[in-house]
Write a protein that holds these residues in place. Structure first.
Motif, mmCIF file in Angstrom:
data_model
loop_
_atom_site.group_PDB
_atom_site.id
_atom_site.type_symbol
_atom_site.label_atom_id
_atom_site.label_comp_id
_atom_site.label_asym_id
_atom_site.label_seq_id
_atom_site.Cartn_x
_atom_site.Cartn_y
_atom_site.Cartn_z
ATOM 1 N N MET A 1 2.867 -1.523 -4.164
ATOM 2 C CA MET A 1 2.604 -0.086 -4.173
ATOM 3 C C MET A 1 1.812 0.293 -5.430
ATOM 4 N N SER A 26 2.001 -0.959 -0.403
ATOM 5 C CA SER A 26 1.792 -2.406 -0.555
ATOM 6 C C SER A 26 1.290 -2.995 0.764
ATOM 7 N N ALA A 61 3.041 -1.925 -8.532
ATOM 8 C CA ALA A 61 4.295 -2.635 -8.239
ATOM 9 C C ALA A 61 5.407 -2.197 -9.195
ATOM 10 N N GLN A 151 -2.441 -9.065 -7.252
ATOM 11 C CA GLN A 151 -1.587 -8.134 -6.520
ATOM 12 C C GLN A 151 -2.422 -7.117 -5.764
ATOM 13 N N VAL A 152 -3.591 -6.782 -6.338
ATOM 14 C CA VAL A 152 -4.426 -5.699 -5.820
ATOM 15 C C VAL A 152 -5.876 -6.159 -5.782
ATOM 16 N N THR A 184 -2.867 -5.974 -1.107
ATOM 17 C CA THR A 184 -3.100 -4.532 -1.186
ATOM 18 C C THR A 184 -4.544 -4.290 -1.610
#
Length: 345
Positions: A1, A26, A61, A151-152, A184
């Motif tokens: 997220m 996410s 996150a 993560q992104v 994400t």
């Protein structure tokens, strides 16, 4: 997220971001859509840490990264014009981030081979960037960004410099890639078709503020205001109301069929119009019309079959009515803001 809360960014007296709050779930692919100067690129760069906010926070996150350097935010970034290492092969370009992180040779080889297969560049390992097409270079750029397992993934107009056919192919490819890797992803674009085609969710920005956020179908069918409707797809103005051209029915008889039970021709309004041009656009036909009562110009979108059945030609009189009118606030259509010289999109 990813959570952006109360983000503010000014360039002199120009507010690029004006109290922007946005949640990006996410695993989603979210498009930031808006005209030049709307703040979409500034918002993306703020998430990446490439712009310092004047106020507000960014969390990824659950971790507050507002004052964390870009290198420590665990993100991958792909720009419109990707600066590949020209002296390195495709394999070495994709492996670069892994080598910097001192990963083992076996791990690097496995990861690079896996990614090149995913992005459709298997067999191109030993080529140099100059030996690739524009679309292939962007796929290499995405493989390199994904190599470090971010993560992104942030994409800033990644296909903007490519021709229309290549852009369309890469949009389809990007959607399939996202469905496979589930990272994400945030995509900046000013191309409405691209956003509708690729994204799970769209955030429409205008003048540094978010106008509406939601799934593409919701924004298209139930826009929150006239700006969103005008920006997200074509519109026509018929009898003072904004409608989609494909929601305009035209015919030679004023007693057109009623779309829904209980409606009458009088309640929806019939417009007498002159055909000014008939444009064949592949599978559809655009009919450019002039309202004979007001002189206003508008367009209707019909199928090739309907166009052939009507036998439309320039100069003829037809009758038009809207079969569906979105429930919008009663105010003039918003003007698209021009991009100030000091602003980022």
């Amino acid at each position: 997220m990813i959570t952006v809360t109360g983000a503010r960014k000014n360039y002199g007296s120009f507010a690029a971001l004006d109290d922007v709050t946005l949640d990006i779930p996410s695993g989603s692919l979210t498009a930031l859509l808006g005209p030049s100067g709307s703040g979409k690129s500034t918002l993306l760069r703020s998430i990446a840490g490439l712009e310092d906010l004047d106020g507000g926070t960014v969390t990824i996150a659950g971790r507050d990264v507002t004052n964390v350097s870009p290198q420590k935010r665990d993100i991958g970034f792909v720009f419109q014009h990707y600066a590949a290492f020209k002296h390195m092969t495709v394999r070495d370009n994709v492996a670069f981030g892994l080598k910097i992180r001192k990963r083992g040779k076996a791990e690097i080889a496995r990861k690079v081979d896996e990614l090149l297969e995913i992005v459709g560049l298997d067999g191109f390992q030993h080529r140099y960037p100059a030996q690739l097409s524009g679309g292939q270079r962007q796929r290499m750029a995405l493989a390199r960004a994904l190599a470090v397992d971010p993560q992104v993934l942030l994409l800033d107009e990644p296909f903007g410099a490519l021709d229309a056919k290549v852009r369309a192919d890469l949009r389809l490819w990007l959607r399939r890639l996202h469905d496979e890797v589930h990272v994400t992803t945030v995509l900046v674009t000013h191309d409405q078709e691209e956003a509708l085609d690729v994204a799970d969710r769209i955030a429409v920005l205008n003048r540094g503020r978010i106008e509406q956020v939601g799934p593409p179908a919701d924004l298209y069918d139930r826009p929150s205001n006239d700006f969103v409707m005008s920006f997200l797809g074509p519109v026509a103005k018929l009898n003072g109301q904004l409608v989609r051209p494909h929601d305009i029915r035209i015919g030679r008889d004023p007693d057109l069929a009623v779309a829904r039970d209980g409606e009458t021709v009088e309640s929806l309004g019939i417009t007498r119009a002159t055909v000014e041009r008939v444009v064949h656009l592949g599978f559809e036909v655009r009919v450019d019309l002039r309202n004979e009562a007001t002189g206003e110009h508008f367009s209707a979108q019909v199928t090739r079959g309907d166009s052939a059945a009507l036998g439309l030609s320039e100069g003829e009189t037809v009758y038009a009515r809207a079969t569906r009118v979105p429930d919008l606030p009663e105010k003039p259509v918003a003007e698209v803001a021009a991009e100030p010289a000091t602003a980022n999109g």
